[in-house]
Write a protein that holds these residues in place. Structure first.
Motif, PDB file in Angstrom:
ATOM      1  N   GLY A 122     -44.927  14.652  37.145  1.00  0.00           N
ATOM      2  CA  GLY A 122     -46.293  15.173  37.018  1.00  0.00           C
ATOM      3  C   GLY A 122     -46.687  15.646  38.392  1.00  0.00           C
ATOM      4  N   THR A 123     -46.636  16.937  38.640  1.00  0.00           N
ATOM      5  CA  THR A 123     -46.598  17.329  40.034  1.00  0.00           C
ATOM      6  C   THR A 123     -46.960  18.777  40.287  1.00  0.00           C
ATOM      7  OG1 THR A 123     -45.138  17.244  41.974  1.00  0.00           O
ATOM      8  CG2 THR A 123     -44.182  18.021  39.937  1.00  0.00           C
ATOM      9  N   ILE A 124     -47.334  19.046  41.548  1.00  0.00           N
ATOM     10  CA  ILE A 124     -47.389  20.406  42.072  1.00  0.00           C
ATOM     11  C   ILE A 124     -46.175  20.552  42.994  1.00  0.00           C
ATOM     12  CG2 ILE A 124     -48.656  22.022  43.533  1.00  0.00           C
ATOM     13  CD1 ILE A 124     -51.233  20.507  42.690  1.00  0.00           C
ATOM     14  N   ASN A 125     -45.257  21.415  42.612  1.00  0.00           N
ATOM     15  CA  ASN A 125     -44.066  21.649  43.420  1.00  0.00           C
ATOM     16  C   ASN A 125     -44.164  23.016  44.083  1.00  0.00           C
ATOM     17  OD1 ASN A 125     -42.950  19.215  42.786  1.00  0.00           O
ATOM     18  ND2 ASN A 125     -41.249  20.021  41.579  1.00  0.00           N
ATOM     19  N   ALA A 167     -59.996  16.035  43.587  1.00  0.00           N
ATOM     20  CA  ALA A 167     -58.582  15.726  43.808  1.00  0.00           C
ATOM     21  C   ALA A 167     -58.062  16.426  45.055  1.00  0.00           C
ATOM     22  CB  ALA A 167     -57.767  16.140  42.594  1.00  0.00           C
ATOM     23  N   THR A 168     -57.119  15.792  45.730  1.00  0.00           N
ATOM     24  CA  THR A 168     -56.443  16.399  46.879  1.00  0.00           C
ATOM     25  C   THR A 168     -55.017  16.810  46.544  1.00  0.00           C
ATOM     26  OG1 THR A 168     -55.792  14.205  47.672  1.00  0.00           O
ATOM     27  CG2 THR A 168     -57.826  15.146  48.563  1.00  0.00           C
ATOM     28  N   GLY A 169     -54.525  16.373  45.394  1.00  0.00           N
ATOM     29  CA  GLY A 169     -53.177  16.690  44.960  1.00  0.00           C
ATOM     30  C   GLY A 169     -52.889  15.936  43.681  1.00  0.00           C
ATOM     31  N   THR A 170     -51.612  15.741  43.359  1.00  0.00           N
ATOM     32  CA  THR A 170     -51.222  14.857  42.279  1.00  0.00           C
ATOM     33  C   THR A 170     -50.433  13.706  42.901  1.00  0.00           C
ATOM     34  OG1 THR A 170     -49.013  15.655  41.636  1.00  0.00           O
ATOM     35  CG2 THR A 170     -50.923  16.928  40.872  1.00  0.00           C
ATOM     36  N   THR A 171     -50.042  12.759  42.074  1.00  0.00           N
ATOM     37  CA  THR A 171     -49.395  11.560  42.612  1.00  0.00           C
ATOM     38  C   THR A 171     -47.956  11.795  43.039  1.00  0.00           C
ATOM     39  OG1 THR A 171     -48.786  10.882  40.372  1.00  0.00           O
ATOM     40  CG2 THR A 171     -50.855  10.012  41.263  1.00  0.00           C
TER      41      THR A 171
END
Length: 222
Positions: A122-125, A167-171
């Protein structure tokens, strides 16, 4: 062959050059600072969890027939077919950015939260590839610039964590930075903050690509 070649096969976004890149990455496989020729964003199923994601991603690398020691690879539950690409050029550089994203597990850094012993997809790549010459310090600086641009997008789109805070990002966000160190360029980039042409171009590329990804097809739970 161009200085960068992009292919998507078997759920893997692969970038490769005709020579090894100088890389800096938070990736599960081939992370840290090194020289790598193959840059991978590996798709996994929605809801993927594993106590040994390092083994899982290495197996995918080997299945593709790539040399593990020449490969850097990260994971995502986002559809890699939906990758958004942006590019820029300037004095002494060309730049390409590739983004896949989902924000179902958006989080705010600095807030106490539940943590997990295993890896949850679960991410921003983000992959940023430079045809240029960068110092190792400039690569670290570029990592900061990417993180700032990513957070700016989340703020501007009003994305919040489960408590409703910005939010600053995802986990599980991950980044790959790669530079050709091409000797055709006489200039050596020693900084990559937004005060520089290189850093400002990087920030704009990341901002535009991530925003487009989230607005046009970013998967909420990816």
């Amino acid at each position: 062959m161009s200085w960068i070649e992009r292919t998507i096969t078997e759920g893997v976004l692969m970038l490769r050059g005709d020579r090894p890149f100088l890389t800096l990455s938070s990736s599960l496989h081939g992370g840290g600072l090194g020289e790598r020729r193959f840059l991978l964003n590996v798709q996994v199923p929605h809801g993927y969890q594993s106590d040994d994601p390092w083994r899982d991603v290495r197996e995918r690398v080997e299945t593709l027939g790539l040399p593990p020691e020449e490969t850097v690879a990260m994971m995502t539950a986002a559809d890699v077919e939906q990758v958004v690409e942006s590019f820029a050029g300037g004095e002494e550089f060309e730049l390409r950015v590739y983004v896949t994203a989902g924000v179902g597990n958006a989080a705010r850094a600095g807030v106490k939260r539940k943590t997990y012993p295993g890896y949850r997809a679960g991410t921003i790549n983000i992959i940023a590839v430079f045809d240029a010459r960068l110092t190792e310090a400039a690569l670290v600086n570029a990592l900061i610039t990417i993180t700032e641009a990513k957070t700016a997008v989340l703020q501007d789109l009003g994305i919040t964590d489960t408590q409703g805070q910005p939010a600053t990002g995802t986990t599980t966000d991950s980044i790959i930075l790669a530079s050709t160190q091409n000797s055709v360029y006489t200039g050596l980039h020693q900084y990559a903050g937004v005060a520089t042409e290189l850093g400002n171009s990087l920030a704009v590329c990341v901002y535009d690509a991530l925003k487009a990804c989230l607005l046009e097809g970013g998967e909420p739970d990816a």
